[in-house]
Design a protein around this motif. Structure first.
Motif, mmCIF file in Angstrom:
data_model
loop_
_atom_site.group_PDB
_atom_site.id
_atom_site.type_symbol
_atom_site.label_atom_id
_atom_site.label_comp_id
_atom_site.label_asym_id
_atom_site.label_seq_id
_atom_site.Cartn_x
_atom_site.Cartn_y
_atom_site.Cartn_z
ATOM 1 N N ARG A 27 0.847 -1.195 0.000
ATOM 2 C CA ARG A 27 0.000 0.000 0.000
ATOM 3 C C ARG A 27 0.879 1.240 0.000
ATOM 4 N NH1 ARG A 27 -1.304 4.097 3.196
ATOM 5 N NH2 ARG A 27 0.185 3.297 4.739
ATOM 6 N N LEU A 28 0.547 2.200 -0.855
ATOM 7 C CA LEU A 28 1.232 3.482 -0.884
ATOM 8 C C LEU A 28 0.336 4.554 -0.295
ATOM 9 C CD1 LEU A 28 2.802 3.483 -4.462
ATOM 10 C CD2 LEU A 28 4.037 3.363 -2.297
ATOM 11 N N GLY A 29 0.926 5.436 0.534
ATOM 12 C CA GLY A 29 0.196 6.585 1.045
ATOM 13 C C GLY A 29 0.549 7.816 0.229
ATOM 14 N N LYS A 30 0.851 8.919 0.910
ATOM 15 C CA LYS A 30 1.247 10.137 0.217
ATOM 16 C C LYS A 30 2.601 9.926 -0.463
ATOM 17 C CE LYS A 30 -1.220 13.240 3.355
ATOM 18 N NZ LYS A 30 -1.076 14.327 4.361
ATOM 19 N N PRO A 31 2.870 10.660 -1.540
ATOM 20 C CA PRO A 31 4.120 10.461 -2.274
ATOM 21 C C PRO A 31 5.349 10.696 -1.400
ATOM 22 C CG PRO A 31 2.591 11.796 -3.543
ATOM 23 C CD PRO A 31 1.984 11.659 -2.179
ATOM 24 N N LEU A 32 6.352 9.852 -1.583
ATOM 25 C CA LEU A 32 7.629 10.009 -0.901
ATOM 26 C C LEU A 32 8.607 10.694 -1.856
ATOM 27 C CD1 LEU A 32 7.632 6.533 0.836
ATOM 28 C CD2 LEU A 32 7.398 8.748 1.970
ATOM 29 N N ARG A 33 9.915 10.622 -1.564
ATOM 30 C CA ARG A 33 10.885 11.380 -2.349
ATOM 31 C C ARG A 33 10.890 10.971 -3.818
ATOM 32 N NH1 ARG A 33 17.143 11.381 -0.604
ATOM 33 N NH2 ARG A 33 16.106 11.427 1.417
ATOM 34 N N TRP A 34 10.795 9.660 -4.074
ATOM 35 C CA TRP A 34 10.795 9.162 -5.448
ATOM 36 C C TRP A 34 9.645 8.169 -5.614
ATOM 37 C CZ3 TRP A 34 15.880 8.154 -3.026
ATOM 38 C CH2 TRP A 34 16.764 9.226 -3.198
ATOM 39 N N PRO A 35 9.142 7.987 -6.826
ATOM 40 C CA PRO A 35 8.061 7.018 -7.040
ATOM 41 C C PRO A 35 8.534 5.590 -6.806
ATOM 42 C CG PRO A 35 8.861 7.892 -9.129
ATOM 43 C CD PRO A 35 9.515 8.707 -8.050
ATOM 44 N N LEU A 36 7.592 4.726 -6.474
ATOM 45 C CA LEU A 36 7.915 3.316 -6.231
ATOM 46 C C LEU A 36 8.530 2.665 -7.464
ATOM 47 C CD1 LEU A 36 7.741 0.816 -4.382
ATOM 48 C CD2 LEU A 36 5.401 0.462 -5.245
ATOM 49 N N GLY A 37 8.028 3.007 -8.629
ATOM 50 C CA GLY A 37 8.607 2.477 -9.866
ATOM 51 C C GLY A 37 7.982 1.191 -10.357
ATOM 52 N N VAL A 38 6.959 0.718 -9.685
ATOM 53 C CA VAL A 38 6.260 -0.491 -10.090
ATOM 54 C C VAL A 38 4.868 -0.429 -9.479
ATOM 55 C CG1 VAL A 38 6.940 -1.905 -8.103
ATOM 56 C CG2 VAL A 38 6.522 -3.011 -10.297
ATOM 57 N N ALA A 39 3.912 -1.064 -10.109
ATOM 58 C CA ALA A 39 2.559 -1.111 -9.533
ATOM 59 C C ALA A 39 2.591 -1.909 -8.236
ATOM 60 C CB ALA A 39 1.591 -1.741 -10.531
ATOM 61 N N PRO A 40 2.055 -1.387 -7.129
ATOM 62 C CA PRO A 40 2.123 -2.089 -5.844
ATOM 63 C C PRO A 40 1.613 -3.524 -5.898
ATOM 64 C CG PRO A 40 1.291 0.134 -5.527
ATOM 65 C CD PRO A 40 1.371 -0.090 -7.009
ATOM 66 N N GLU A 41 0.570 -3.768 -6.699
ATOM 67 C CA GLU A 41 -0.004 -5.118 -6.750
ATOM 68 C C GLU A 41 0.967 -6.140 -7.357
ATOM 69 O OE1 GLU A 41 -1.916 -2.625 -10.109
ATOM 70 O OE2 GLU A 41 -1.393 -2.370 -7.976
ATOM 71 N N GLN A 42 1.978 -5.680 -8.094
ATOM 72 C CA GLN A 42 2.947 -6.603 -8.680
ATOM 73 C C GLN A 42 3.898 -7.205 -7.642
ATOM 74 O OE1 GLN A 42 3.977 -3.862 -12.375
ATOM 75 N NE2 GLN A 42 4.643 -5.951 -12.754
ATOM 76 N N GLY A 88 -3.055 -2.409 12.009
ATOM 77 C CA GLY A 88 -4.174 -1.490 12.144
ATOM 78 C C GLY A 88 -4.223 -0.504 10.992
ATOM 79 N N PRO A 89 -5.237 0.364 10.976
ATOM 80 C CA PRO A 89 -5.358 1.338 9.881
ATOM 81 C C PRO A 89 -4.169 2.292 9.879
ATOM 82 C CG PRO A 89 -7.390 1.195 11.163
ATOM 83 C CD PRO A 89 -6.347 0.466 11.933
ATOM 84 N N PRO A 90 -3.686 2.698 8.705
ATOM 85 C CA PRO A 90 -2.556 3.624 8.650
ATOM 86 C C PRO A 90 -2.933 5.009 9.165
ATOM 87 C CG PRO A 90 -3.464 3.284 6.460
ATOM 88 C CD PRO A 90 -4.149 2.304 7.367
ATOM 89 N N GLY A 91 -1.988 5.670 9.825
ATOM 90 C CA GLY A 91 -2.180 7.039 10.276
ATOM 91 C C GLY A 91 -1.751 8.025 9.201
ATOM 92 N N PRO A 92 -1.830 9.319 9.482
ATOM 93 C CA PRO A 92 -1.528 10.334 8.461
ATOM 94 C C PRO A 92 -0.072 10.344 8.018
ATOM 95 C CG PRO A 92 -1.869 11.338 10.625
ATOM 96 C CD PRO A 92 -2.299 9.916 10.737
ATOM 97 N N HIS A 93 0.830 9.786 8.821
ATOM 98 C CA HIS A 93 2.247 9.789 8.464
ATOM 99 C C HIS A 93 2.752 8.400 8.051
ATOM 100 C CE1 HIS A 93 2.327 13.855 9.817
ATOM 101 N NE2 HIS A 93 2.165 13.545 11.088
ATOM 102 N N ASP A 94 1.833 7.459 7.879
ATOM 103 C CA ASP A 94 2.202 6.101 7.455
ATOM 104 C C ASP A 94 2.067 6.019 5.936
ATOM 105 O OD1 ASP A 94 2.514 5.437 10.131
ATOM 106 O OD2 ASP A 94 0.439 4.762 10.327
ATOM 107 N N HIS A 95 3.204 5.986 5.222
ATOM 108 C CA HIS A 95 3.179 6.192 3.776
ATOM 109 C C HIS A 95 3.489 4.954 2.957
ATOM 110 C CE1 HIS A 95 2.632 10.326 4.773
ATOM 111 N NE2 HIS A 95 3.833 10.434 5.320
ATOM 112 N N PHE A 96 3.840 3.844 3.613
ATOM 113 C CA PHE A 96 4.056 2.610 2.861
ATOM 114 C C PHE A 96 3.842 1.427 3.782
ATOM 115 C CE2 PHE A 96 6.773 -0.901 1.394
ATOM 116 C CZ PHE A 96 6.263 -1.068 0.109
ATOM 117 N N ASP A 97 3.064 0.453 3.316
ATOM 118 C CA ASP A 97 2.866 -0.811 4.020
ATOM 119 C C ASP A 97 3.224 -1.955 3.089
ATOM 120 O OD1 ASP A 97 1.903 0.444 6.274
ATOM 121 O OD2 ASP A 97 -0.197 -0.099 5.953
ATOM 122 N N LEU A 98 3.990 -2.900 3.615
ATOM 123 C CA LEU A 98 4.227 -4.157 2.913
ATOM 124 C C LEU A 98 3.654 -5.252 3.800
ATOM 125 C CD1 LEU A 98 5.688 -5.219 0.295
ATOM 126 C CD2 LEU A 98 7.563 -5.872 1.832
ATOM 127 N N ALA A 99 2.470 -5.717 3.445
ATOM 128 C CA ALA A 99 1.810 -6.759 4.232
ATOM 129 C C ALA A 99 2.364 -8.116 3.813
ATOM 130 C CB ALA A 99 0.299 -6.718 4.012
#
Length: 275
Positions: A27-42, A88-99
């Protein structure tokens, strides 16, 4: 800012628990310094390999799945990683989850200078480009006293600035550079190319001892850093000069001073740190 000890503490905290874990989703939240570079679902379906570190970057190998390669992570100015069984649910400063099958790896970064970037390998771009300018690792046996001295001789900037650049050795961030220079008895404004080989050897030994001690104490928590279990680092409470302006030097009794170098606070003892 998380420096090498904090990043290494983080690596040690997630390496064993995540080895062999299967990625369930990202899961991606707000943009970080650089883009992930791949679709998260991949990323789903990959298994996590041994976590490595280079400088202040972490490398999370992803074996298989729709995007084999790995994730290069940087904690930026204020980031930290947590591995939680129930995130738990991400907070406002949680910008990336790898489940994963062994918990959720979550990047929390209030200032959003951190990064999570997919790369096909460490030797391909974008990872190769991001890591290209990094100097030697501090505990690399190939970093000899002679090699360290030779690199110092090539630079005419103040030694504190040279240490912070990471080009001669990675890992000596602001707090650790101040402490290592104090331990070596070297003034932070001394020009790098004027350091003799014996003093260079003392400085390299001091850098290594300072970083090793920081690792023992879980790194430093000056504001935001927490380890993967939510614990603060403790090195800052053992610092000899950092953030101790006006106090007495424990070694010589002189007064610890603060100056600003390249917009960073530098702490030193004028009594026992000589030019």
């Amino acid at each position: 800012m998380p420096e090498l000890p904090e990043v290494e503490v983080t690596r040690r905290g997630i390496d064993a628990p995540l080895r062999g874990a299967r990625v369930l989703s990202a899961r991606l939240g707000k943009p970080l310094r650089w883009p992930l570079g791949v679709a998260p679902e991949q990323l789903a379906g990959a298994s996590v390999g041994p976590v490595a570190r280079r400088g202040k970057y972490l490398w999370l190998p992803l074996l298989g799945g729709g995007a084999p390669g790995g994730l290069l992570l940087h904690l930026g100015m204020s980031g930290s990683l947590a591995l939680q069984a129930d995130a738990g649910p991400p907070g406002p400063h949680d910008h990336f989850d790898l489940a994963t099958s062994q918990g959720t790896l979550r990047l929390t970064d209030p200032r959003r200078f951190g990064a999570v970037v997919w790369s096909p390998s460490l030797h391909d771009d974008p990872a190769a480009k991001l890591l290209a300018a990094l100097g030697p690792e501090p505990f690399d046996p190939a970093l000899t006293d002679a090699a360290f001295h030779a690199e110092l001789q090539r630079r005419r900037a103040p030694v504190k600035a040279v240490l912070l650049s990471g080009a001669v050795v990675v890992g000596a961030g602001n707090i650790y550079a101040c402490e290592a220079l104090h331990a070596a008895g070297i003034h932070p404004a001394l020009r790098s190319d004027r350091i003799s080989r014996p003093r260079a050897a003392r400085l390299l030994a001091a850098v290594r001892a300072t970083l090793a001690r920081a690792l023992e104490l879980g790194g430093s928590t000056l504001r935001d850093f927490r380890d993967v279990h939510g614990m603060d680092g403790a090195f800052q409470t053992h610092a000899q000069v950092y953030d101790r302006e006006g106090q007495a030097c424990a070694r010589c009794g002189g007064t610890i001073r603060r100056v600003v170098q390249a917009q960073r606070s530098t702490y030193f003892c004028a009594g026992c740190q000589r030019r």
